[in-house]
Write a protein that holds these residues in place. Structure first.
Motif: not given
Length: 124
Positions: A11-21, A61-65, A82-87
């Motif tokens: 769980l992360v707030q909008a604008g946060g980051s997560l790294r999936l492995s 894909t375009d929506f994550v570029k 690596q996921m940044n600026s999560l929405k």
């Protein structure tokens, strides 16, 4: 045969980051193309990103570029997202998958092996 295990969701707030492995078993990991897909409740599974066997070619894909980056480490048999600026709309179960052809396909039917998925929840 390849077994895949994802980790790093949460769980992360909008604008946060997560790294999936994605940890892979099997000695042939370096020959597989790897992909990340996601599935939100009530929606079909959709392509997120992919990387070729060598790591030299990636496709998002375009929506994550500009926000998500896929990578791999063949010495450790892992693939990462690596996921940044999560929405909030990024909320979904994220799956990694392996393509024995070594390519970076956007089509889920081209992938031979799948992990069990990891939940990503982005709060607004």
């Amino acid at each position: 045969q390849v077994q895949l295990v994802e980790s790093g969701g949460g769980l992360v707030q909008a604008g946060g980051s997560l790294r999936l492995s994605c940890a892979a078993s099997g000695r042939t990991f370096s020959s597989y193309g790897m992909g990340w897909f996601r599935q939100a409740p009530g929606k079909e599974r959709e392509f997120v990103a992919a990387i070729s066997w060598s790591g030299r070619t990636t496709y998002n894909t375009d929506f994550v570029k500009g926000r998500f980056t896929i990578s791999r480490d063949n010495t450790k048999a892992t693939a990462s997202l690596q996921m940044n600026s999560l929405k909030p709309e990024d909320t979904a179960v994220y799956y990694c998958a392996a393509d024995s052809r070594g390519s970076y396909s956007t089509n889920s039917r081209n992938y031979d092996y799948w992990g069990q998925g990891t939940q990503v929840t982005v709060s607004s």
